[in-house]
Design an enzyme around this catalytic site. Sequence first.
Site, PDB file in Angstrom:
ATOM      1  N   HIS A 168       0.854  -1.183   0.000  1.00 34.20           N
ATOM      2  CA  HIS A 168       0.000   0.000   0.000  1.00 34.20           C
ATOM      3  C   HIS A 168       0.894   1.238   0.000  1.00 34.20           C
ATOM      4  O   HIS A 168       1.993   1.229   0.589  1.00 34.20           O
ATOM      5  CB  HIS A 168      -0.890   0.047   1.238  1.00 34.20           C
ATOM      6  CG  HIS A 168      -2.131  -0.780   1.147  1.00 34.20           C
ATOM      7  ND1 HIS A 168      -2.763  -1.306   2.260  1.00 34.20           N
ATOM      8  CD2 HIS A 168      -2.887  -1.154   0.084  1.00 34.20           C
ATOM      9  CE1 HIS A 168      -3.832  -1.986   1.883  1.00 34.20           C
ATOM     10  NE2 HIS A 168      -3.926  -1.909   0.572  1.00 34.20           N
ATOM     11  N   CYS A 264      -1.928   3.004   9.128  1.00 35.46           N
ATOM     12  CA  CYS A 264      -2.911   1.983   8.758  1.00 35.46           C
ATOM     13  C   CYS A 264      -4.043   1.885   9.779  1.00 35.46           C
ATOM     14  O   CYS A 264      -5.178   1.544   9.430  1.00 35.46           O
ATOM     15  CB  CYS A 264      -2.248   0.621   8.633  1.00 35.46           C
ATOM     16  SG  CYS A 264      -1.111   0.459   7.242  1.00 35.46           S
TER      17      CYS A 264
END
Length: 311
Positions: A168, A264
Site C-alpha cells: 500500500h 494503517c
Amino acid sequence: MTQSAQILLCPPRYFDLSYVINPWMQANFGALDPSRAARQWRALRRSLADLAELHELPAVAGLPDYVFTANAGLVFGKVFVPSRFRHAERQAEPEFSRAWFREQGFEIRTLPPKLIFEGAGDALFESETTRLWMGYGPRSEAAAAPALARLLGVEVEPLQLVDPRFYHLDTCFCPLPRGGLLYFPAAFDAESRLRIQAAFPADRRIAVVEAEALRFACNAICVDNTVIADGIADATEARLGHLGLDVLRVELDEFQKSGGSAKCLTLRLDVPSRNVLNGQARPRAAQSRAASQASTPSAAQRPLAKQAVSR
C-alpha cells in the site's frame, strides 16, 4: 479558532493473524500476541487523544483486519468512497464501513464495478492541497486513478509500487505538513520516483533507509506539527526537526506482523482541510495526467453542505 483533527480508529477486539495476504503475514503467521497488540493500540489511542478528536468504528467479528481503518475508503470533505478489496478475506468489510459513514452524514460515492481500490491506504492527499497521490500495483488498480479524478474532481497522481513488502502507498509514502514528504524511494518504479522528485523540493523531501522502511517509519500520522510513527531513526527525526516537525514514537510491532502500523490504524475524517475546500490551498504548478481526464467539476467547488466537514 483551530479545529481539532478528526481521526477514526477501530478497537482490535477481533484482530488476529488468521490468513496470509501479504509478505508480513507470511513471515509472522502464528506469532501474533493479541493482548500485546491491544496494549499497543490503547497507547496509540492515548497519544492521539492529546492531539485530535477521536471516533471509533465498531469492531466486527470475523474481520481481523478491520482494525486498519485507513483501508475503509477515502474521505474527501463530506464524501466517502468505499474500498473494494482485492482479496476475498477482506471483501466483507466495506458493507460495515458504508453503513457507519452513512450514519455520520457522509455522501457515499462508489467507483465503477469490479475496480479494485483499497482506500486511504493507497490514496493520500498532499498537505494543503487537493492533489491526491495514489499507489497501484500490489492492491489498487491503476485505472482507479482516473476514476477517482472523475468521481471527486481532483488531481490524481498515480505511483507504481514495485516491492510486495510495501503493498500500500501509506507503507512507503507520507505527505508532511507544508509540502514535505517522508518516503522510501526503492518502493517505486523509476518513473514514479521522477514524478515525486518533480513535485517535492529536495530540501523538503526526506528519504528513509530500508531499515526504517521495514519498521514502517513512513506509515506515519501527521497532526499539525507532530509526526506519530514507529521506526523513525534519530537522523530522520533530526531532518524532520529542521522542517519544524516533532516526532512522537509509538511501538506497534504487533500490528506490523500483519503489515500495518500507525497510519494503517487510522483514517482522517477531515481531509482535505476546510481551508483547502474553501479554495485557500497553496497554488500548485503541475497538473495531473489523471485529473485531465476528469469530467466533473471540482468537489471543492461544490456547495459546502456537500463538502465541508461540519463539527
